[in-house]
Design an enzyme around this catalytic site. Structure first.
Site, PDB file in Angstrom:
ATOM      1  N   GLY A  45      15.418 -37.887  -0.701  1.00 23.03           N
ATOM      2  CA  GLY A  45      14.616 -36.685  -0.506  1.00 23.03           C
ATOM      3  C   GLY A  45      14.075 -36.205  -1.840  1.00 23.03           C
ATOM      4  O   GLY A  45      14.715 -36.401  -2.884  1.00 23.03           O
ATOM      5  N   GLN A  50      10.021 -31.335  -8.198  1.00 22.68           N
ATOM      6  CA  GLN A  50      10.861 -32.290  -8.934  1.00 22.68           C
ATOM      7  C   GLN A  50      10.025 -33.299  -9.728  1.00 22.68           C
ATOM      8  O   GLN A  50      10.545 -34.001 -10.578  1.00 22.68           O
ATOM      9  CB  GLN A  50      11.811 -33.020  -7.987  1.00 22.68           C
ATOM     10  CG  GLN A  50      12.890 -32.108  -7.399  1.00 22.68           C
ATOM     11  CD  GLN A  50      13.818 -32.854  -6.490  1.00 22.68           C
ATOM     12  OE1 GLN A  50      13.554 -32.993  -5.306  1.00 22.68           O
ATOM     13  NE2 GLN A  50      14.909 -33.362  -7.031  1.00 22.68           N
ATOM     14  N   CYS A  95      21.409 -34.796  -6.084  1.00 19.25           N
ATOM     15  CA  CYS A  95      20.010 -34.437  -6.304  1.00 19.25           C
ATOM     16  C   CYS A  95      19.489 -35.220  -7.508  1.00 19.25           C
ATOM     17  O   CYS A  95      20.171 -35.284  -8.538  1.00 19.25           O
ATOM     18  CB  CYS A  95      19.931 -32.931  -6.576  1.00 19.25           C
ATOM     19  SG  CYS A  95      18.269 -32.330  -6.922  1.00 19.25           S
ATOM     20  N   LEU A  96      18.293 -35.778  -7.381  1.00 23.62           N
ATOM     21  CA  LEU A  96      17.731 -36.544  -8.503  1.00 23.62           C
ATOM     22  C   LEU A  96      17.501 -35.659  -9.728  1.00 23.62           C
ATOM     23  O   LEU A  96      17.439 -36.163 -10.843  1.00 23.62           O
ATOM     24  CB  LEU A  96      16.422 -37.214  -8.078  1.00 23.62           C
ATOM     25  CG  LEU A  96      16.574 -38.391  -7.104  1.00 23.62           C
ATOM     26  CD1 LEU A  96      15.211 -38.880  -6.641  1.00 23.62           C
ATOM     27  CD2 LEU A  96      17.356 -39.529  -7.732  1.00 23.62           C
ATOM     28  N   GLU A 138      15.882 -29.677   0.387  1.00 27.13           N
ATOM     29  CA  GLU A 138      14.525 -29.785  -0.177  1.00 27.13           C
ATOM     30  C   GLU A 138      13.763 -28.464  -0.078  1.00 27.13           C
ATOM     31  O   GLU A 138      13.016 -28.104  -0.987  1.00 27.13           O
ATOM     32  CB  GLU A 138      13.742 -30.914   0.518  1.00 27.13           C
ATOM     33  CG  GLU A 138      14.365 -32.305   0.407  1.00 27.13           C
ATOM     34  CD  GLU A 138      14.714 -32.720  -1.011  1.00 27.13           C
ATOM     35  OE1 GLU A 138      14.087 -32.238  -1.971  1.00 27.13           O
ATOM     36  OE2 GLU A 138      15.638 -33.532  -1.175  1.00 27.13           O
TER      37      GLU A 138
HETATM   38  C1  Y12 Z   1      21.829 -34.996   1.716  1.00 23.67           C
HETATM   39  C2  Y12 Z   1      22.109 -34.434   0.506  1.00 23.67           C
HETATM   40  C3  Y12 Z   1      21.102 -34.260  -0.428  1.00 23.67           C
HETATM   41  C4  Y12 Z   1      19.811 -34.644  -0.127  1.00 23.67           C
HETATM   42  C5  Y12 Z   1      18.739 -34.429  -1.136  1.00 23.67           C
HETATM   43  C6  Y12 Z   1      18.182 -35.678  -1.714  1.00 23.67           C
HETATM   44  N1  Y12 Z   1      19.045 -36.209  -2.716  1.00 23.67           N
HETATM   45  C7  Y12 Z   1      18.843 -37.419  -3.291  1.00 23.67           C
HETATM   46  O1  Y12 Z   1      17.924 -38.111  -2.912  1.00 23.67           O
HETATM   47  C8  Y12 Z   1      19.772 -37.809  -4.346  1.00 23.67           C
HETATM   48  C9  Y12 Z   1      19.620 -38.968  -4.968  1.00 23.67           C
HETATM   49  C10 Y12 Z   1      20.448 -39.459  -6.073  1.00 23.67           C
HETATM   50  C11 Y12 Z   1      20.267 -40.771  -6.478  1.00 23.67           C
HETATM   51  C12 Y12 Z   1      20.979 -41.294  -7.531  1.00 23.67           C
HETATM   52  O2  Y12 Z   1      20.839 -42.594  -7.919  1.00 23.67           O
HETATM   53  C13 Y12 Z   1      20.032 -42.905  -9.016  1.00 23.67           C
HETATM   54  O3  Y12 Z   1      19.551 -42.035  -9.704  1.00 23.67           O
HETATM   55  C14 Y12 Z   1      19.797 -44.326  -9.245  1.00 23.67           C
HETATM   56  C15 Y12 Z   1      21.907 -40.496  -8.176  1.00 23.67           C
HETATM   57  O4  Y12 Z   1      22.672 -41.134  -9.148  1.00 23.67           O
HETATM   58  C16 Y12 Z   1      22.645 -40.759 -10.452  1.00 23.67           C
HETATM   59  O5  Y12 Z   1      22.128 -39.770 -10.780  1.00 23.67           O
HETATM   60  C17 Y12 Z   1      23.336 -41.660 -11.386  1.00 23.67           C
HETATM   61  C18 Y12 Z   1      22.075 -39.181  -7.787  1.00 23.67           C
HETATM   62  C19 Y12 Z   1      21.341 -38.657  -6.731  1.00 23.67           C
HETATM   63  C20 Y12 Z   1      19.545 -35.200   1.082  1.00 23.67           C
HETATM   64  C21 Y12 Z   1      20.553 -35.369   2.009  1.00 23.67           C
HETATM   65 CO    CO Z   2      17.332 -32.017  -4.970  1.00 23.48          CO
END
Ligand code: Y12
Ligand code: CO
Length: 177
Positions: A45, A50, A95-96, A138
């Site tokens: 997401g 962002q 969260c990214l 989001e």
């Molecule tokens: C449930 C909970 C939160 C959401 C919001 C969207 N969140 C994300 O998309 C999080 C992504 C994420 C990805 C990661 O991996 C990389 O960066 C490669 C991450 O790992 C690191 O930061 C090392 C952290 C978060 C939607 C539904």
């Molecule tokens: Co976020």
């Protein structure tokens, strides 16, 4: 084009994003870039702020039952509004914009959300589970809120401590020590 992700504690993440008024090529390009950026970082997401754009647009692309993330499941929501919500659920969020930190957050279990697609068509989704959590996470970004602000006092302290430690480690690495 992959854009740079705005990372905590950047003050842009506190901004309340503005309503999208024009549905055209600029919006389409923004949504395409957001998708490319999110996929490149293994996200599920992303809100426009962002990538530094203070507009009320978000995307969500959850993996299917087999764990595959395909563009067919992509949701693009412009000017989304939660018009009904029920119940309470707890989910471990990430969260990214807050890399490497995950924690449990309380959200509504079920929501009804109204929004527009990229062409300006009205859409309504009634949902629960992970999709409801993702929408709420989001939409919070559009209002300048991060999931870490919903943590209890003690968990927030834990986050701040970990964040400071990691910042020190990053600076040390850069200094070559
Ligand atoms: C449930 C909970 C939160 C959401 C919001 C969207 N969140 C994300 O998309 C999080 C992504 C994420 C990805 C990661 O991996 C990389 O960066 C490669 C991450 O790992 C690191 O930061 C090392 C952290 C978060 C939607 C539904
Ligand atoms: Co976020």
């Amino acid at each position: 084009m992959i854009r740079e992700i705005v990372v905590y504690p950047d003050s842009r993440l506190k901004q309340v994003s503005a309503e999208v008024k024009e549905f055209g090529d600029d919006l389409a390009l923004l949504l395409d870039d957001m998708y490319e950026t999110m996929i490149s970082k293994n996200g599920i997401g992303l809100a426009a702020i962002q990538v530094g754009v203070p507009l009320r647009a978000l995307i969500i692309n959850l993996p299917d039952e087999e764990g595959n993330q395909s563009k067919e499941g992509l949701i693009e929501a412009v000017n989304p509004v939660i018009v009904e919500k029920r119940g309470v659920t707890v989910y471990t969020e990430g969260c990214l914009s807050v890399p490497e930190y995950y924690d449990e957050v309380e959200r509504a279990e079920w929501i009804k959300v109204e929004f527009f697609d990229r062409e300006g068509n009205r859409r309504t989704i009634e949902t629960d589970g992970l999709l409801a959590v993702a929408f709420q996470h989001e939409i919070d970004h559009l209002d300048g809120r991060l999931f870490i602000e919903k943590l209890s006092f003690l968990k927030r302290k834990k986050f701040e401590k970990e964040w400071r430690k990691r910042r020190k480690e990053r600076l040390k690495k850069r200094g070559g020590k």
